[in-house]
Enzyme design. Structure first.
Site, mmCIF file in Angstrom:
data_model
loop_
_atom_site.group_PDB
_atom_site.id
_atom_site.type_symbol
_atom_site.label_atom_id
_atom_site.label_comp_id
_atom_site.label_asym_id
_atom_site.label_seq_id
_atom_site.Cartn_x
_atom_site.Cartn_y
_atom_site.Cartn_z
ATOM 1 N N HIS A 499 38.406 81.975 105.656
ATOM 2 C CA HIS A 499 38.886 81.487 104.370
ATOM 3 C C HIS A 499 40.173 80.713 104.594
ATOM 4 C CE1 HIS A 499 36.595 85.178 102.576
ATOM 5 N NE2 HIS A 499 35.797 84.271 103.098
ATOM 6 N N ASN A 500 40.076 79.643 105.343
ATOM 7 C CA ASN A 500 41.217 78.783 105.616
ATOM 8 C C ASN A 500 41.261 77.719 104.516
ATOM 9 O OD1 ASN A 500 39.275 79.320 107.986
ATOM 10 N ND2 ASN A 500 41.257 79.402 108.970
#
Ligand SMILES: Cc1cc2nc3c(=O)[nH]c(=O)nc-3n(C[C@H](O)[C@H](O)[C@H](O)COP(=O)(O)OP(=O)(O)OC[C@H]3O[C@@H](n4cnc5c(N)ncnc54)[C@H](O)[C@@H]3O)c2cc1C
Ligand code: SF4
Lengths: 569, 251
Positions: A499-500
């Site tokens: 979840h960048n």
């Protein structure tokens, strides 16, 4: 010799969720689209032997081949950035469907608070509540404007869920009923209700029943096989780009996917994109694909990298705070606790998004005025199907090998449960993306460099949420609860989440971001960059509902642009 | 639940719940998937010789060839080290009986050993722990050196080969590696130790098709049922389900 291909209306770089949605929508509107994908074709047919933890979850069969390309990383600017030589902290996608092939399918809408975080925080807690260095900004698009696109993504992936008691307004209910509320989830539900919280079933793209989506594509019913996260689904029961949107685009006859095609540059002339240059990774030959519109759909990392190497936009400089490209890189923090029980649980059964969760400590659903941090986390108990190589739960003081380890890990494999949160990460001036000056990929292009460390905000949030997770486990009857140790420095080795976000942030005004709220580049009107890179901040949720929604928004923009041209805002 | 019941239920259930039986999927991706599934099942070539029956097959183990190791001594050193990490006890077999050394042998001979999916371009510099793997050495090279060092440590400390010292003495040496008290070249001792520990667990618990987890004994100890098609009919049951494990080779 570089070979130039016939011009098309739209070229996308990468064919995951973002590339797939843009292709499905644009071809439906009559545009001719080419998708360039560096990986290979794959689909349900390839997953008949997928229940293989070692090959898929440990050796990363479906993920990016790092021998060709990776990122470099350092915790801060005083250190030397070094390459991430093997996958760890996040798992980058490659091949048809991208990371959407092996995702879990947890489908959360970001909160109204996320989209207007600056305005809402300042209003409630006063300016500078967190002190200097934290770079908040509103997204330039609020929840009400996003709502129809969320709805569309959920109807594309057949989300199986129920109303979140603390959730924002929805125009419609989820297209499918929630997944099975197993005894484990009921246990979490009861305990958290007793504590006064508001649990609900996690919205899931592992389908509770067979479903025909808005494109007429069928997604099947989940079998709770327990091999979902990091695996492809052999049943076609998980909404993935190659099941839900790519076939629809192909059926129009207006879509071509070219595999083994690695894009190395966005070409521009006179402030407009003319196409992309790519390398056929099988023959090594170079090609140019001219297009009226270029769309970066190559995950937030590659999107940022391609803009940087193509010199489009202004690089962010952490020393002066000026520039926008690479700014607001955010990740997530993983607070939580483990409870040890006497009874045995069926933890090996499950599905990628089988879970019960609550938002009592997410967003601004609770008072932060005395806490010294903002935002929060969605707290969940998930039943994903725990596999034996990756899951060896032991007590904190047990050695990590030898007889004691063997005994403790085997005993607790079926006798421990974890409750965890996904903590929102808030942009900070020293957390950013840039180009590496020393390391290159196999095509001779510089690697993307990540500068990232956890902030005080993250540490406080982590401690607070971990304690809440521990309370729930106690209420669930654990005989012993161990809360996750305090957060120290970010470490790129253990898996945390893919979840960048950030780097190519969207904004209301050109000076605050890279793209406008149609994901159209501020400096280059026929270039779009779509994905979690557009997020001005991360949330306490998984990103893809918001990524999917923005992809629909982007496609709408491209279609408008193809008729009228010019800036869409 | 017996193995047979489980198989039948999952088949039946799969057809029912996915909608295949009602014909809704004609033309969809799943039909292709199903055909692939059946033909793969027949062609499955990777059945390990030790998973064909449920009795421990000692002869097959000893007559098995090695792909990476060229001397029995090296093989025995790694075998005795893995056994200390995952020892035989009253819960069940340890690393050696599970075939872990053979698993490691095969892995080192393949992609894993040659780091073919890792970024291996220089410059190589020793990084911070938060930056991960920074060695110029491949895993095969690290294992080779690590084995040699295990043995020289044993010689230096106890004047015997690693294969001839006691379990307690082996633990002392392994602990020294874990704590980085042994000097290695191009890699730290603790990095090698962690690699060895991970590979041992991987060999104990991966599908038997890789040569470890013999007779699925690793899974049986842990209560993991391996490759099952579906849990849809049992996942709501409150009791713990003891399910006979299945490997991919039994498909
Ligand atoms: C294990 C795992 C579990 C996850 N679970 C969830 C979840 O439960 N819920 C959720 O919301 N999100 C989840 N995610 C995140 C989710 O997968 C991503 O948000 C989503 O897939 C991003 O879509 P994308 O199109 O932006 O990028 P990707 O899916 O990464 O697709 C990008 C594509 O572009 C290609 N590409 C990249 N560079 C180039 C280039 N230079 N030239 C040509 N092609 C290129 C890549 O090969 C890839 O196929 C998970 C991710 C992982 C890895
Ligand atoms: S858990 Fe469900 S959606 Fe996930 S792989 Fe198994 S059957 Fe498919």
């Amino acid at each position: 010799m570089v070979k130039t291909m016939p011009k098309v209306d739209v070229v996308t770089v990468g064919v995951g969720w973002t590339g797939g949605i843009v292709a499905a929508e644009c071809t439906k509107a009559g545009l001719k689209v080419v998708g360039l994908e560096r990986g290979k074709s794959r689909g349900t047919v390839n997953f008949a032997n997928v229940h293989d933890e070692y090959r898929y979850a440990i050796r990363y069969e479906l993920m990016q081949d790092l021998s060709k390309e990776t990122v470099t990383f350092r915790n801060n600017r005083r250190q030397k950035a070094l390459p991430m030589r093997q996958l760890g902290s996040f798992l980058l996608g490659e091949g048809l469907g991208g990371a959407g092939t092996h995702w879990n399918g947890q489908v959360f809408r970001f909160l109204p608070y996320d989209f207007e975080i600056k305005t809402m925080t300042d209003k409630k807690y006063g300016k500078n509540f967190l002190g200097p260095g934290y770079q908040f900004q509103d997204w330039g698009l609020n929840y009400d404007q996003m709502e129809p696109y969320f709805d569309k993504f959920e109807k594309t992936s057949g989300v199986s869920g129920e109303e979140n008691p603390l959730g924002p307004k929805r125009s419609d209910k989820y297209p499918n009923k929630p997944m099975k509320k197993t005894p484990l989830l009921q246990k979490f539900e009861k305990a958290s209700q007793k504590l006064g919280y508001h649990p609900y079933m996690m919205p899931s793209a592992n389908l509770s029943a067979p479903y025909k989506n808005i494109y007429g594509e069928t997604i099947n019913a989940c079998q709770y096989c327990g091999f979902c996260e990091r695996f492809g689904c052999e049943y076609g029961a998980k909404a993935t780009p190659e099941v839900a949107v790519i076939p629809a685009a192909l059926k129009t006859g207006k879509y071509e996917i070219r595999f083994d095609s690695n894009v190395v540059e966005v070409l521009t002339k006179g402030g407009k994109a003319t196409g992309v240059r790519y390398i056929d990774t099988v023959t090594g030959e170079e090609y140019i694909q001219p297009a009226d519109v270029v769309v970066l759909t190559s995950y937030m990392m590659n999107n940022a990298k391609l803009l940087m190497v193509s010199k489009i936009g202004t690089m962010y400089d952490p020393a002066t705070g000026r520039g926008t490209l690479g700014r607001n890189y955010c990740y997530q923090i993983m607070p939580g606790a483990t409870g040890f029980f006497d009874e045995q649980f069926n933890i090996f059964m499950g599905a990628g998004s089988l879970g019960e969760c609550l938002d009592d400590f997410n967003g601004d659903n609770f008072d932060h005025s005395k806490l010294g941090f903002i935002h929060g986390a969605n707290i969940a108990l998930t039943q994903l199907g725990l596999r034996p190589i990756g899951n060896n739960p032991t007590h904190i003081d047990t050695p990590i090998w030898g007889a004691a380890f063997k005994k403790d890990s085997i005993t607790n494999y079926t006798r421990s449960l974890s409750v965890g949160g996904q903590g929102a990460s808030i942009p900070y001036k020293e957390n950013f993306l840039t180009l590496d000056t020393r390391y290159k990929d196999v095509y001779g292009v510089p690697l993307l460099q990540i500068n990232y460390d956890f902030t005080d905000q993250d540490k406080k949030l982590h401690k607070f949420i971990s304690a809440k997770c521990g309370d729930i486990l106690k209420e669930m009857g654990a005989k012993k609860v161990e809360v996750r140790a305090d957060l120290t420095n970010y470490n790129i080795v253990p898996y945390q989440s893919t979840h960048n976000t950030g780097g190519t942030v969207m904004s209301k005004a050109p000076e605050d971001g890279v793209v406008n709220n149609y994901l159209q580049h501020w400096d280059c009107e026929n270039l779009f960059a779509v994905g979690a890179g557009a997020f001005a901040n991360n949330s306490g949720y998984n990103p893809t509902d918001t990524v999917g929604a923005l992809s629909f928004r982007c496609a709408e923009g491209i279609i408008k642009y193809s008729k009228k041209g010019g800036s869409l805002v | 639940m017996s193995n047979k019941d489980n198989k039948d239920i999952s088949r039946r259930d799969f057809l029912k719940t996915t909608g295949i039986a009602t014909g809704t999927l004609i033309g969809g991706g799943l039909i292709g998937g199903l055909i692939g599934y059946n033909s793969n099942k027949m062609a499955m070539p990777t059945k390990s010789p030790n998973t064909t029956n449920n009795t421990t097959n000692k002869t097959a183990q000893t007559s098995e060839g090695k792909m990476f190791f060229t001397t029995d001594k090296d093989f025995n050193i790694i075998a005795s080290a893995t056994e200390r990490i995952f020892p035989k006890d009253d819960l069940g077999p340890g690393a050696i009986d599970l075939g872990v050394p053979y698993f490691i042998d095969r892995q080192l001979a393949g992609q894993y050993g040659s780091n073919s999916k890792e970024y291996m371009q220089g410059p190589f510099e020793s990084g911070l722990p938060t930056q991960g793997y920074q060695s110029r050495l491949t895993r095969a090279e690290i294992f080779r050196q690590g084995i040699e060092k295990l043995d020289t440590e044993a010689e230096q400390r106890y004047k015997k080969s690693f294969t001839d010292i006691s379990d307690q003495e082996r633990d002392v040496i392994l602990t020294a590696f874990q704590k980085d008290e042994v000097k290695m070249q191009g890699v730290t001792a603790s990095f090698f130790f962690n690699l060895l520990r991970s590979a041992t667990l991987e060999g104990a618990y991966s599908d038997p098709l890789y040569g470890g987890n013999r007779n699925m004994e690793g899974w049986k100890m842990k209560g993991f049922p391996g490759h099952q098609m579906s849990y849809i009919n049992v996942i709501e049951k409150p009791e713990f389900q003891k399910i006979e494990p299945r490997s991919l080779g039994m498909h």
